[in-house]
Design a protein around this motif. Structure first.
Motif, PDB file in Angstrom:
ATOM      1  N   MET A  47      -6.941  10.958  20.718  1.00 56.35           N
ATOM      2  CA  MET A  47      -6.341  10.097  19.685  1.00 56.35           C
ATOM      3  C   MET A  47      -5.864   8.797  20.312  1.00 56.35           C
ATOM      4  O   MET A  47      -6.018   7.723  19.731  1.00 56.35           O
ATOM      5  CB  MET A  47      -5.174  10.819  19.029  1.00 56.35           C
ATOM      6  N   ASN A  96      12.940  13.472  10.165  1.00 53.72           N
ATOM      7  CA  ASN A  96      11.484  13.495  10.296  1.00 53.72           C
ATOM      8  C   ASN A  96      10.885  12.529   9.280  1.00 53.72           C
ATOM      9  O   ASN A  96      11.267  12.556   8.105  1.00 53.72           O
ATOM     10  CB  ASN A  96      11.015  14.930  10.006  1.00 53.72           C
ATOM     11  N   PHE A  98       8.290  12.674   7.745  1.00 52.15           N
ATOM     12  CA  PHE A  98       7.625  13.398   6.656  1.00 52.15           C
ATOM     13  C   PHE A  98       8.578  14.327   5.914  1.00 52.15           C
ATOM     14  O   PHE A  98       8.149  15.186   5.164  1.00 52.15           O
ATOM     15  CB  PHE A  98       6.408  14.155   7.188  1.00 52.15           C
ATOM     16  N   ASP A  99       9.888  14.128   6.135  1.00 46.33           N
ATOM     17  CA  ASP A  99      10.864  14.901   5.404  1.00 46.33           C
ATOM     18  C   ASP A  99      10.907  14.379   3.963  1.00 46.33           C
ATOM     19  O   ASP A  99      10.661  13.201   3.734  1.00 46.33           O
ATOM     20  CB  ASP A  99      12.234  14.704   6.065  1.00 46.33           C
ATOM     21  N   ALA A 100      11.224  15.268   3.008  1.00 46.10           N
ATOM     22  CA  ALA A 100      11.222  14.842   1.599  1.00 46.10           C
ATOM     23  C   ALA A 100      12.165  13.671   1.346  1.00 46.10           C
ATOM     24  O   ALA A 100      11.941  12.855   0.448  1.00 46.10           O
ATOM     25  CB  ALA A 100      11.595  16.025   0.715  1.00 46.10           C
ATOM     26  N   LEU A 105       7.855   8.724   3.841  1.00 46.10           N
ATOM     27  CA  LEU A 105       7.037   9.592   2.993  1.00 46.10           C
ATOM     28  C   LEU A 105       7.077   9.111   1.550  1.00 46.10           C
ATOM     29  O   LEU A 105       6.058   9.023   0.875  1.00 46.10           O
ATOM     30  CB  LEU A 105       7.527  11.045   3.080  1.00 46.10           C
ATOM     31  N   TYR A 109       3.879   6.398   2.258  1.00 45.12           N
ATOM     32  CA  TYR A 109       2.767   7.346   2.051  1.00 45.12           C
ATOM     33  C   TYR A 109       2.441   7.507   0.567  1.00 45.12           C
ATOM     34  O   TYR A 109       1.298   7.317   0.140  1.00 45.12           O
ATOM     35  CB  TYR A 109       3.117   8.701   2.684  1.00 45.12           C
ATOM     36  N   THR A 110       3.461   7.838  -0.231  1.00 40.19           N
ATOM     37  CA  THR A 110       3.209   8.162  -1.639  1.00 40.19           C
ATOM     38  C   THR A 110       2.816   6.957  -2.477  1.00 40.19           C
ATOM     39  O   THR A 110       1.950   7.055  -3.329  1.00 40.19           O
ATOM     40  CB  THR A 110       4.456   8.838  -2.252  1.00 40.19           C
ATOM     41  N   PHE A 113      -0.159   4.303   0.636  1.00 41.12           N
ATOM     42  CA  PHE A 113      -1.351   4.897   1.247  1.00 41.12           C
ATOM     43  C   PHE A 113      -2.177   5.724   0.242  1.00 41.12           C
ATOM     44  O   PHE A 113      -3.389   5.522   0.115  1.00 41.12           O
ATOM     45  CB  PHE A 113      -0.940   5.765   2.444  1.00 41.12           C
ATOM     46  N   VAL A 114      -1.515   6.617  -0.472  1.00 46.88           N
ATOM     47  CA  VAL A 114      -2.241   7.509  -1.399  1.00 46.88           C
ATOM     48  C   VAL A 114      -2.953   6.718  -2.504  1.00 46.88           C
ATOM     49  O   VAL A 114      -4.155   6.909  -2.733  1.00 46.88           O
ATOM     50  CB  VAL A 114      -1.301   8.608  -1.966  1.00 46.88           C
ATOM     51  N   GLN A 117      -6.063   4.833  -0.981  1.00 39.56           N
ATOM     52  CA  GLN A 117      -7.199   5.695  -0.639  1.00 39.56           C
ATOM     53  C   GLN A 117      -7.858   6.254  -1.908  1.00 39.56           C
ATOM     54  O   GLN A 117      -9.085   6.316  -2.002  1.00 39.56           O
ATOM     55  CB  GLN A 117      -6.731   6.829   0.268  1.00 39.56           C
ATOM     56  N   SER A 118      -7.038   6.630  -2.889  1.00 44.15           N
ATOM     57  CA  SER A 118      -7.592   7.170  -4.139  1.00 44.15           C
ATOM     58  C   SER A 118      -8.429   6.109  -4.848  1.00 44.15           C
ATOM     59  O   SER A 118      -9.494   6.406  -5.390  1.00 44.15           O
ATOM     60  CB  SER A 118      -6.471   7.622  -5.076  1.00 44.15           C
ATOM     61  N   PHE A 121     -11.869   5.638  -3.311  1.00 46.37           N
ATOM     62  CA  PHE A 121     -12.801   6.728  -3.578  1.00 46.37           C
ATOM     63  C   PHE A 121     -13.197   6.785  -5.057  1.00 46.37           C
ATOM     64  O   PHE A 121     -14.327   7.142  -5.379  1.00 46.37           O
ATOM     65  CB  PHE A 121     -12.177   8.063  -3.149  1.00 46.37           C
ATOM     66  N   PHE A 126     -18.072   4.920 -10.661  1.00 42.54           N
ATOM     67  CA  PHE A 126     -18.825   3.834 -11.290  1.00 42.54           C
ATOM     68  C   PHE A 126     -20.192   3.659 -10.624  1.00 42.54           C
ATOM     69  O   PHE A 126     -21.201   3.491 -11.294  1.00 42.54           O
ATOM     70  CB  PHE A 126     -18.024   2.531 -11.220  1.00 42.54           C
ATOM     71  N   PHE A 127     -20.186   3.708  -9.296  1.00 44.04           N
ATOM     72  CA  PHE A 127     -21.447   3.523  -8.569  1.00 44.04           C
ATOM     73  C   PHE A 127     -22.423   4.667  -8.848  1.00 44.04           C
ATOM     74  O   PHE A 127     -23.619   4.436  -8.997  1.00 44.04           O
ATOM     75  CB  PHE A 127     -21.196   3.402  -7.059  1.00 44.04           C
TER      76      PHE A 127
END
Lengths: 261, 273
Positions: A47, A96, A98-100, A105, A109-110, A113-114, A117-118, A121, A126-127
């Motif tokens: 990585m 952390n 990634f803690d709630a 997060l 992230y929510t 990022f999400v 990315q959604s 995709f 459509f394509f």
């Protein structure tokens, strides 16, 4: 020496792993666990290597103002924002990332990022629709078979498909009958008779096709997935696996050396 | 007439995009729902989880990210609901680091819904690199890969994990797959350790997984949005997948009609040529 040592390591490791699979007792069984631990550790380091190449490659792009340098700048900026936000969460707030309760997060992230990315995709829908419309043509018997199977599975796997499919296929058969009648007008003799017979057969087929699809479409779709689809898939998988075994043996015995370049 | 048929074979792609957008948006906005009977493989998966004795451990592997979320997230949520309703214990890990927080968010949400306690009823392990090596080591001792959970808590201090050491202590492994990790689960967890596996997958890779189901290498298969919607129906909690299924139905019919139109146009043009 630069080539011989890696080749020797590959040979010994490959042979030992194969022996460990067939003799899972000491010392070989333990050896496999040790190799797996090493793999996990090496995996972690890859990585760092990946990050290094990603950052250097994009930094070069920015430095030389190559095409897409702005995107590269966004990538590097996003990388460091993510990195510092994640570390900051731990260092300053002692939690952390990634803690709630973490802002990383919840916000990064929510909400960033999400959705990004959604969105990327979801453009595929459509394509795919446009590509299916342009490329799916009944040019010859093979493509017609593929097209019919695809249509049956697409409609047979969605609720309500069983109610719609009979009408669509009946319409296609009606169009086909019209085409045969039209062709018969332009020809004469035996050819004309053949076209007329084909048109009549197509018309006769409308009711049984309608009936079968109305009652058994789901079963037909399942059959396509479970029998012809699976047979083809197994063939492909067996081919891939045999190829994989052959390639592994070539690497272990030092015949395939391209990975050393 | 012929001119119209020729035009039918050459619709502007922007019009197709608009039609698809309107079809998806409208069905979601009007909350249209279509009823369907669950597929046999989904029913089988449901039954296997349903028949597990209370307290059994189910391990979830999150092998997808946000791009496959519409299909796999509802599937995960429906399965978690089923597990918690049946008082099963849940362990979650994953091989797609970018998608793991999605699993964690779903786990926290559903656990809260069923008043489940972290450490006792569910545990989130997180991610470790190494894929096959991780799978193989899980078969010997989970602690050799995950010494702690994602928060850094040692596994032995979590009541749920005290008696969980390897695949022998896991009743079912549920892999939610958007790529090839499912193949690795079959090769390393099932073939080597005889671990019972249920795979949930995106519709694109579901055909790849049917041979495993037929060969008995996986005990259940939940494919795509349809599978997720079927599972929601079985747990009697219709949610996002059931809603999305209506859009998918309309879009499938639309695509078939577009293909038909394209072919009519194609034959009309070919005859002219």
């Amino acid at each position: 020496m630069k080539r011989e040592v890696p080749l020797f390591i590959t040979f010994i490791t490959g042979i030992l792993i194969i022996i460990a699979l067939f003799i899972p007792h000491k010392p070989f069984g333990q050896l496999q666990t040790t190799f797996n631990d090493w793999l996990i550790i090496v995996g972690g380091f890859t990585m760092i290597l990946g990050l290094d190449s990603l950052l250097l490659h994009n930094w070069e792009k920015i430095k030389r103002k190559k095409e897409g340098w702005l995107s590269a700048a966004f990538l590097i900026a996003s990388f460091f924002i993510t990195l510092f936000w994640g570390f900051g969460e731990g260092i300053f707030f002692h939690r952390n990332p990634f803690d709630a309760s973490a802002t990383f997060l919840r916000y990064f992230y929510t909400y960033i990022f999400v959705p990004l990315q959604s969105t990327m995709f979801s453009l595929l829908a459509f394509f795919i629709a446009s590509a299916a419309y342009r490329a799916f043509r009944a040019k010859d018997p093979n493509s017609t078979l593929l097209l019919s199977a695809a249509a049956l599975v697409m409609l047979g796997r969605v609720p309500g498909g069983q109610a719609v499919a009979p009408w669509i296929f009946a319409f296609v058969l009606l169009l086909l009958a019209y085409y045969f009648f039209n062709e018969s007008k332009k020809t004469s003799g035996t050819q004309q008779t053949v076209y007329i017979i084909l048109a009549i057969i197509t018309l006769i087929l409308i009711y049984p096709v309608f009936y079968i699809l109305l009652h058994y479409l789901n079963g037909i779709a399942d059959w396509i997935m479970n029998i012809p689809q699976m047979a083809a898939k197994r063939g492909i998988w067996i081919g891939i696996s045999l190829g994989g075994i052959a390639m592994s043996l070539r690497i272990i015995f030092g015949i395939e050396k391209t990975y050393l370049r | 007439m012929r001119e119209f048929l020729e035009k039918a074979g050459n619709i502007d792609r922007r019009i197709i995009y608009l039609i698809i957008f309107l079809a998806v948006a409208t069905t979601i906005l009007v909350k249209a729902r279509f009823k369907s009977s669950p597929l046999p493989e989904v029913q089988r998966s449901y039954k296997i989880i349903n028949d597990l004795p209370s307290g059994s451990v189910v391990m979830f592997s999150i092998d997808y990210d946000a791009s496959s979320m519409p299909e796999l997230d509802p599937m995960l949520r429906a399965m978690l609901r089923h597990c918690f309703k049946k008082n099963l214990k849940v362990i979650m890990l994953g091989h797609w680091p970018l998608g793991l927080p999605l699993g964690q968010l779903a786990l926290d949400d559903i656990a809260r819904e069923y008043h489940k306690k972290y450490g006792t009823d569910y545990v989130f392990l997180g991610y470790r690199p190494g894929l096959q090596a991780v799978m193989l080591n899980l078969g010997k001792e989970i602690r050799s890969v995950f010494a702690t959970d994602y928060k850094g808590t040692p596994l032995d201090s979590l009541p749920l994990m005290r008696n969980v050491h390897n695949y022998n202590d896991i009743a079912i492994l549920v892999g939610l797959e958007a790529g090839s990790v499912g193949d690795a689960w079959v090769q390393f967890a099932n073939a080597r350790f005889n671990q019972k596996i249920i795979l949930g997958s995106t519709a694109v890779i579901t055909p790849d997984l049917y041979p495993y189901l037929q060969a008995g290498q996986i005990v259940g298969l939940i494919g795509g949005l349809r599978g997720a919607s079927d599972y929601e129906t079985l747990v009697e909690h219709p949610a996002m997948a059931s809603l999305g299924m209506a859009s998918q139905t309309v879009v499938h019919v639309l695509i078939i009609l577009l293909i038909l139109l394209g072919n009519i146009g194609y034959f009309a043009t070919r005859r002219k040529k």
